[in-house]
Scaffold this active site. Structure first.
Site, PDB file in Angstrom:
ATOM      1  N   TYR A   8     -12.375  -4.254  -3.579  1.00  0.00           N
ATOM      2  CA  TYR A   8     -12.954  -4.627  -2.284  1.00  0.00           C
ATOM      3  C   TYR A   8     -14.384  -5.152  -2.388  1.00  0.00           C
ATOM      4  CZ  TYR A   8      -8.838  -3.216   0.292  1.00  0.00           C
ATOM      5  OH  TYR A   8      -7.555  -3.156   0.784  1.00  0.00           O
ATOM      6  N   HIS A  37      -1.842  -5.345   1.519  1.00  0.00           N
ATOM      7  CA  HIS A  37      -3.066  -6.125   1.340  1.00  0.00           C
ATOM      8  C   HIS A  37      -2.653  -7.521   0.890  1.00  0.00           C
ATOM      9  CE1 HIS A  37      -6.799  -7.754  -0.162  1.00  0.00           C
ATOM     10  NE2 HIS A  37      -6.113  -8.130  -1.233  1.00  0.00           N
ATOM     11  N   GLU A  95      -8.908 -11.487  -7.546  1.00  0.00           N
ATOM     12  CA  GLU A  95      -8.093 -10.268  -7.439  1.00  0.00           C
ATOM     13  C   GLU A  95      -6.979 -10.249  -8.488  1.00  0.00           C
ATOM     14  OE1 GLU A  95      -8.968  -9.437  -2.714  1.00  0.00           O
ATOM     15  OE2 GLU A  95      -6.969 -10.079  -3.282  1.00  0.00           O
ATOM     16  N   ASN A 126      -1.827  -0.228   7.267  1.00  0.00           N
ATOM     17  CA  ASN A 126      -1.197  -1.494   7.657  1.00  0.00           C
ATOM     18  C   ASN A 126      -0.298  -2.069   6.550  1.00  0.00           C
ATOM     19  OD1 ASN A 126      -3.231  -2.273   5.952  1.00  0.00           O
ATOM     20  ND2 ASN A 126      -4.411  -3.389   7.490  1.00  0.00           N
ATOM     21  N   LYS A 176       0.842  -1.206   0.000  1.00  0.00           N
ATOM     22  CA  LYS A 176       0.000   0.000   0.000  1.00  0.00           C
ATOM     23  C   LYS A 176       0.877   1.257   0.000  1.00  0.00           C
ATOM     24  CE  LYS A 176      -3.889  -2.306   2.359  1.00  0.00           C
ATOM     25  NZ  LYS A 176      -4.663  -2.381   3.611  1.00  0.00           N
TER      26      LYS A 176
HETATM   27  P1  ADP Z   1      -7.335  -7.298   5.631  1.00  0.00           P
HETATM   28  O1  ADP Z   1      -6.597  -6.271   4.815  1.00  0.00           O
HETATM   29  O2  ADP Z   1      -6.560  -7.682   6.872  1.00  0.00           O
HETATM   30  O3  ADP Z   1      -7.811  -8.483   4.839  1.00  0.00           O
HETATM   31  P2  ADP Z   1     -10.093  -6.286   5.630  1.00  0.00           P
HETATM   32  O4  ADP Z   1     -10.342  -6.865   4.292  1.00  0.00           O
HETATM   33  O5  ADP Z   1     -11.036  -6.653   6.742  1.00  0.00           O
HETATM   34  O6  ADP Z   1      -8.621  -6.568   6.193  1.00  0.00           O
HETATM   35  O7  ADP Z   1     -10.075  -4.686   5.498  1.00  0.00           O
HETATM   36  C1  ADP Z   1      -9.444  -4.082   4.406  1.00  0.00           C
HETATM   37  C2  ADP Z   1      -8.618  -2.909   4.851  1.00  0.00           C
HETATM   38  O8  ADP Z   1      -9.502  -1.880   5.333  1.00  0.00           O
HETATM   39  C3  ADP Z   1      -7.673  -3.157   6.023  1.00  0.00           C
HETATM   40  O9  ADP Z   1      -6.450  -3.733   5.619  1.00  0.00           O
HETATM   41  C4  ADP Z   1      -7.515  -1.758   6.586  1.00  0.00           C
HETATM   42  O10 ADP Z   1      -6.555  -0.999   5.853  1.00  0.00           O
HETATM   43  C5  ADP Z   1      -8.886  -1.135   6.368  1.00  0.00           C
HETATM   44  N1  ADP Z   1      -9.801  -1.250   7.533  1.00  0.00           N
HETATM   45  C6  ADP Z   1     -10.430  -2.367   7.961  1.00  0.00           C
HETATM   46  N2  ADP Z   1     -11.222  -2.098   9.021  1.00  0.00           N
HETATM   47  C7  ADP Z   1     -11.114  -0.776   9.263  1.00  0.00           C
HETATM   48  C8  ADP Z   1     -11.685   0.129  10.228  1.00  0.00           C
HETATM   49  N3  ADP Z   1     -12.540  -0.279  11.146  1.00  0.00           N
HETATM   50  N4  ADP Z   1     -11.307   1.420  10.178  1.00  0.00           N
HETATM   51  C9  ADP Z   1     -10.449   1.866   9.243  1.00  0.00           C
HETATM   52  N5  ADP Z   1      -9.875   1.077   8.300  1.00  0.00           N
HETATM   53  C10 ADP Z   1     -10.198  -0.231   8.311  1.00  0.00           C
END
Ligand code: ADP
Length: 204
Positions: free
Chosen positions: A56, A161, A172, A158, A16
């Site tokens: 997404y 992805h 994807e 974070n 990211k």
């Molecule tokens: P992952 O990336 O761990 O698979 P998700 O698909 O659940 O997680 O969420 C996608 C991305 O959305 C996360 O990596 C994070 O950057 C962001 N995200 C998820 N939940 C939240 C939240 N409650 N508030 C802000 N950003 C979030």
């Protein structure tokens, strides 16, 4: 045997914009590389808002899952979630994700190897850096939380992805790459990782 060999499993990863800005490209790629996975496609791009929202929403279950996971993330710490409606929360998360992922260049990659999806998720760590395991990318290199991202009305930063399932990875990969961009090649290390025997090491 009609089933595909495990070593052919592929997963999709994005470094990211914060990963690029934090100069962590080499570190992140190195972690996937050193476990034995093979990089079969890679490109740098600035994604459009449309690319990100489609990414997404490829999985119709994503809204409910991301909403539930976020609500749990608050409740587990004794905090009040911003809403108890997972769908409403997920819509907000998607809007923030679009801003986050279009804010600068990202690196999109396809990694191949045995159990690629699960192995990459293990190395990447859980969604929230505050609670991701030590030793994972999200646990070692960043310090964000649900609480802080909510306070600032933004996405959790974070770094990476990674696809959550084999089906998600297939969808994807098709979304981000053309088949011609994925390279089919051998690595010498695959012999020692996957050959049924380890003959040929000793002698001439
Ligand atoms: P992952 O990336 O761990 O698979 P998700 O698909 O659940 O997680 O969420 C996608 C991305 O959305 C996360 O990596 C994070 O950057 C962001 N995200 C998820 N939940 C939240 C939240 N409650 N508030 C802000 N950003 C979030």
């Amino acid at each position: 045997m009609t089933e595909k060999h495990h070593k052919l499993e592929r997963t999709f990863v994005i470094i990211k914009p914060d990963g690029i800005q934090r100069s962590l490209i080499g570190e992140i790629i190195g972690r996937y590389e050193r476990i034995g996975l093979k990089l079969v496609a890679m490109k740098m791009l600035v994604p459009t808002a449309d690319m990100v929202s489609k990414h997404y929403t490829l999985d119709p279950g994503w809204f409910e899952a991301v909403g539930q996971k976020s609500i749990k993330g608050f409740l587990d710490k004794g905090l009040t979630p911003p809403t108890n409606d997972p769908q409403k929360l997920a819509e907000d998360i998607l809007n923030r994700l679009v801003k986050y992922l279009t804010s600068g260049p990202v690196i999109a990659m396809v990694w191949q190897g045995a159990h690629a999806v699960k192995i990459v998720r293990k190395i990447t760590g859980g969604t929230e850096p505050l609670t991701s395991d030590v030793g994972t990318i999200r646990g070692d290199f960043v310090l964000d939380s649900y609480q802080m991202s909510e306070f600032d009305n933004r996405s959790i930063r974070n770094l990476v992805h990674a696809s959550g399932s084999v089906k998600e990875a297939e969808d994807e990969i098709l979304h981000w790459f053309t088949p011609e961009e994925i390279v089919d090649y051998k690595m010498i290390s695959e012999e020692v990782l996957y050959a049924p025997d380890m003959k040929g090491i000793l002698g001439q």
